[in-house]
Write a protein that holds these residues in place. Structure first.
Motif, PDB file in Angstrom:
ATOM      1  N   ILE A 164       0.834  -1.198   0.000  1.00 22.21           N
ATOM      2  CA  ILE A 164       0.000   0.000   0.000  1.00 22.21           C
ATOM      3  C   ILE A 164       0.870   1.250   0.000  1.00 22.21           C
ATOM      4  N   LEU A 165       1.881   1.227   0.857  1.00 26.14           N
ATOM      5  CA  LEU A 165       2.778   2.384   0.915  1.00 26.14           C
ATOM      6  C   LEU A 165       3.432   2.632  -0.436  1.00 26.14           C
ATOM      7  N   ALA A 167       2.377   1.701  -3.323  1.00 23.14           N
ATOM      8  CA  ALA A 167       1.371   2.128  -4.305  1.00 23.14           C
ATOM      9  C   ALA A 167       1.127   3.626  -4.202  1.00 23.14           C
ATOM     10  N   ALA A 168       0.989   4.114  -2.980  1.00 24.80           N
ATOM     11  CA  ALA A 168       0.771   5.542  -2.798  1.00 24.80           C
ATOM     12  C   ALA A 168       1.990   6.325  -3.293  1.00 24.80           C
ATOM     13  N   GLY A 171       2.103   6.281  -7.037  1.00 28.05           N
ATOM     14  CA  GLY A 171       1.104   7.179  -7.599  1.00 28.05           C
ATOM     15  C   GLY A 171       1.585   8.611  -7.603  1.00 28.05           C
ATOM     16  N   VAL A 172       2.211   9.006  -6.528  1.00 23.80           N
ATOM     17  CA  VAL A 172       2.753  10.361  -6.454  1.00 23.80           C
ATOM     18  C   VAL A 172       3.829  10.541  -7.513  1.00 23.80           C
ATOM     19  N   ILE A 202       1.300  12.877   1.209  1.00 28.06           N
ATOM     20  CA  ILE A 202       0.771  11.524   1.384  1.00 28.06           C
ATOM     21  C   ILE A 202       0.042  11.401   2.716  1.00 28.06           C
TER      22      ILE A 202
END
Lengths: 212, 212
Positions: A164-165, A167-168, A171-172, A202
């Motif tokens: 998840i980390l 992925a975030a 995305g950034v 984030i």
DNA sequence: GAGATTATGGCAGCCGCTGACACTCGACAA
DNA sequence: TTGTCGAGTGTCAGCGGCTGCCATAATCTC
């Protein structure tokens, strides 16, 4: 002034030169007449090899267009792996990407002029087929980064938090990259600051309620 | 028992049937002999149309393989847009995806058997070209979801928080989807619970330090 | 330098995909 | 019913990406 080249055999040096010539010719032709408007035969002819040889160096036309991207990806992965183990995960990702940017710029320049690469980068974003292949590679990079974060933190592969980390984070980085392509200039310092500013968002982005 | 079909003309009904026949034949052939092992001519022949006609219905071989995915994506987007405006962003995404799952299952079954679709889904994950095209579409879905979240919250397009949130959400959904493909069964209820559990990890994943 | 190894070129061919053109058949009005 | 129109289809020719095969030419090893 002996570089690595002088220590390796003639064969390998030639291969390396052919490969880089293909990348450079391809990017120049792409810049002139677009991706779909350029045939593999033209690229091969510009690099003075046969079409058959082109396909011995690259798996396909996509591959040569994304050659520089692949370099960048491996730089980022290496930079993350090099961060001290004491750093929290997000800090490690952030520091790695901010710090390795200069090295990446140099690595690009050693193959193609930076300005030409920026054009290629924009072309990737605009060409559906290339964007698709690019995103697939980024997904692979995410997998590797996820593994590395899990390893650093001593977590089992089932723990979803590293993924998840990453992925975030990814995305950034995609978003920042998109804007870099729009700028068209090679302003590395401004880009680094923008990257840092975005990454700082984030935390706030995942707050329960943004309106407060 | 008059369905929509009976109200539309014969022409449109025929088109619809041809399209669905192509999707079904393609998925069956893919399941039997793989994606690359199946030619467009074979798909067209199985659906009893010419190759040229196939390309009038689908932009390419990828397109027919991802036809069902496209349906799912539009369902998800619609579900998010239908959430009450009072819900915080992440809650809206989470509720939408958990709730619309049954509708998606039905929508799939109306075109191909669920079991066959699961095989197709696994094929997409395993075939580089299909995975790439799939990820590109997911990126488009992310763009739309980002716009919708920004609209709900009344934020300008420059605010990075919607994009980051959607990226994290999307990363979780990709991971959940990957595991669903591995399971091979159509256990919708268990899948819904797993989805919810993973989404609950987004908060913890962004914490400063996981070791505490 | 001879022989083993490896890179290259040329050829034939498959497959994805497209434009052009003619034909068939459903839609709609007289 | 009939005639016209247009959407949907098939056929054909052709381009471009990509691969297997074999012969040739270059490099490496001894």
């Amino acid at each position: 002034m002996h570089t690595i080249e002088s220590t390796t055999g003639l064969r390998e040096r030639k291969k390396r030169r052919t490969r880089e010539a293909l990348v450079r010719c391809a990017q120049e032709l792409f810049a002139l007449q677009g991706y779909e408007g350029t045939t593999v035969d033209e690229i091969a002819a510009a690099a003075d090899v046969s079409q058959r040889t082109f396909f011995r160096y690259f798996a396909g036309k996509e591959d040569v267009a994304l050659a520089v991207q692949r370099m960048i990806e491996s730089h980022i992965l290496a930079a993350v792996c090099a961060r001290p183990a004491a750093e929290p995960p997000l800090t490690a990702l952030r520091s790695a990407v901010v710090e390795c940017w200069d090295g990446i710029g140099e690595a690009i320049e050693s193959v193609v002029p930076l300005e030409l690469y920026v054009r290629t980068y924009r072309m990737i974003q605009e060409t559906p087929q290339l964007l698709a292949a690019h995103l697939r590679r980024l997904a692979e990079l995410e997998d590797r980064l996820t593994d590395e974060i899990a390893r650093r933190e001593g977590l089992p592969a089932e723990d979803p938090r590293p993924r998840i980390l990453v992925a975030a984070f990814s995305g950034v980085m995609r978003e920042v990259g998109k804007r870099w392509g729009d700028l068209l200039d090679g302003d590395m310092e401004g880009f680094r600051q923008r990257t840092a500013a975005y990454l700082d968002q984030i935390g706030p982005a995942l707050a329960e309620n943004w309106r407060s």
